[in-house]
Design a protein around this motif. Structure first.
Motif, PDB file in Angstrom:
ATOM      1  N   THR A   1       0.557  -1.401   0.363  1.00 49.91           N
ATOM      2  CA  THR A   1       0.148   0.088  -0.168  1.00 49.91           C
ATOM      3  C   THR A   1       1.150   0.987   0.241  1.00 49.91           C
ATOM      4  O   THR A   1       0.410   2.447  -0.179  1.00 49.91           O
ATOM      5  N   PHE A   2       1.787   1.013   0.745  1.00 45.43           N
ATOM      6  CA  PHE A   2       3.057   2.316   0.841  1.00 45.43           C
ATOM      7  C   PHE A   2       3.683   2.802  -0.571  1.00 45.43           C
ATOM      8  O   PHE A   2       3.525   3.855  -0.344  1.00 45.43           O
ATOM      9  N   VAL A   3       3.592   1.905  -1.341  1.00 45.88           N
ATOM     10  CA  VAL A   3       4.027   1.589  -2.188  1.00 45.88           C
ATOM     11  C   VAL A   3       3.662   2.796  -3.622  1.00 45.88           C
ATOM     12  O   VAL A   3       3.942   3.637  -4.111  1.00 45.88           O
ATOM     13  N   ASP A   4       2.244   1.610  -3.410  1.00 43.54           N
ATOM     14  CA  ASP A   4       0.995   2.151  -4.555  1.00 43.54           C
ATOM     15  C   ASP A   4       0.982   3.926  -4.676  1.00 43.54           C
ATOM     16  O   ASP A   4       0.633   4.591  -5.102  1.00 43.54           O
ATOM     17  N   ASP A   5       0.863   4.019  -3.123  1.00 45.53           N
ATOM     18  CA  ASP A   5       0.704   5.562  -2.868  1.00 45.53           C
ATOM     19  C   ASP A   5       1.403   6.608  -3.086  1.00 45.53           C
ATOM     20  O   ASP A   5       1.781   7.691  -3.200  1.00 45.53           O
ATOM     21  N   VAL A   6       2.767   6.025  -2.793  1.00 43.32           N
ATOM     22  CA  VAL A   6       3.896   7.164  -3.513  1.00 43.32           C
ATOM     23  C   VAL A   6       4.520   7.239  -4.748  1.00 43.32           C
ATOM     24  O   VAL A   6       4.452   8.141  -4.914  1.00 43.32           O
ATOM     25  N   ARG A   7       3.679   6.270  -5.297  1.00 41.12           N
ATOM     26  CA  ARG A   7       3.825   6.199  -6.639  1.00 41.12           C
ATOM     27  C   ARG A   7       3.012   7.009  -7.434  1.00 41.12           C
ATOM     28  O   ARG A   7       3.361   7.634  -8.190  1.00 41.12           O
ATOM     29  N   ALA A   8       2.300   6.798  -6.601  1.00 36.70           N
ATOM     30  CA  ALA A   8       0.658   7.225  -7.191  1.00 36.70           C
ATOM     31  C   ALA A   8       1.097   9.017  -7.105  1.00 36.70           C
ATOM     32  O   ALA A   8       0.712   9.924  -7.988  1.00 36.70           O
ATOM     33  N   ALA A   9       1.036   9.590  -5.773  1.00 40.17           N
ATOM     34  CA  ALA A   9       1.857  11.339  -5.276  1.00 40.17           C
ATOM     35  C   ALA A   9       3.003  11.547  -6.328  1.00 40.17           C
ATOM     36  O   ALA A   9       3.583  12.342  -6.819  1.00 40.17           O
ATOM     37  N   ALA A  10       3.930  10.798  -6.402  1.00 30.44           N
ATOM     38  CA  ALA A  10       4.537  11.414  -7.608  1.00 30.44           C
ATOM     39  C   ALA A  10       5.113  10.832  -9.348  1.00 30.44           C
ATOM     40  O   ALA A  10       6.114  11.295  -9.455  1.00 30.44           O
TER      41      ALA A  10
END
Length: 239
Positions: free
Chosen positions: A198-207
């Protein structure tokens, strides 16, 4: 359940799989999925009670290896398998036919999808040609570029979506298995893996749409390394 396994035939096929090699329950489930190309996907509630019944009848036995029950065929089980070799041969033919039929259906679906896509592209090209009769050369070029960009965007979207579906399916099976058979520590590690995804998906979406310069990238790397170090030393306590 697939009709191929009616009238005790799943029992026969389980004996056949264990005759090939000793296996634990999840491995049996995965093999059945593979041989039916994912069409037949038995649940643990289907497989494990049958393995237990076969063991109670003396047809299979088990030993615990690394915390998992690994089932093996007994001499009595081999005798039953030998008595039913003709029935097993018929069953293998039916399984092969079922898999081939499914492959044909998938192939037809793919062909229909490609045909529909080709028709849509042909219609889009015709529309663009019609528009070109009243549009300038520059407007035509801009329209063409927009169409290409939209097409590429749609391809990327469906490629990412397909990968996400495959990953989600795999994670769901892995999590269900670990939750059903693992220790409390295994379950907690599974929850950590879920939080990390979930953390990786959230960071990827933000970036995704951000404009990062070299200083920003350096700061991101430093934060990630600091987070990793703190988790390792303060939570996981690993050297």
């Amino acid at each position: 359940m697939s009709p191929v396994f009616g009238h005790g035939r799943l029992r026969l096929y389980l004996l056949k799989l264990l005759e090939e090699s000793p296996r634990h329950g999840y491995e049996v489930i995965r093999l059945l999925q593979d041989r039916f190309l994912g069409v037949y996907s038995p649940s643990p509630g289907t497989i494990y009670p049958r393995l237990a019944r076969l063991e109670s009848e003396g047809l299979v036995s088990h030993e615990v290896i690394k915390g998992k029950k690994v089932y093996s065929l007994t001499d009595k089980g081999r005798e039953e398998l030998e008595r039913r070799m003709d029935e097993l041969a018929d069953l293998e033919e039916e399984i092969s036919a079922s898999a081939q039929e499914f492959a044909r259906e998938v192939q037809q679906d793919v062909r229909q999808t490609v045909r529909s896509l080709r028709e849509e592209l042909t219609q889009a090209a015709k529309t663009m040609r019609d528009q070109s009769r009243t549009a300038s050369k520059e407007a035509w070029r801009e329209t063409t570029d927009r169409q290409k960009e939209e097409w590429e965007r749609q391809k990327d979207h469906w490629r990412e979506q397909s990968q996400a579906w495959r990953d989600e399916w795999r994670h769901t099976w892995e999590e269900a298995w670990k939750t059903a058979t693992g220790s409390r520590h295994d379950v907690n590690r599974l929850k950590v893996e879920r939080m990390l995804r979930t953390f990786v998906d959230d960071v990827r979406a933000a970036a995704k749409d951000s404009r990062l310069d070299d200083d920003d990238l350096t700061a991101v790397q430093a934060l990630l390394e600091e987070t990793h170090t703190r988790l390792r030393d303060e939570i996981f306590r690993q050297d």
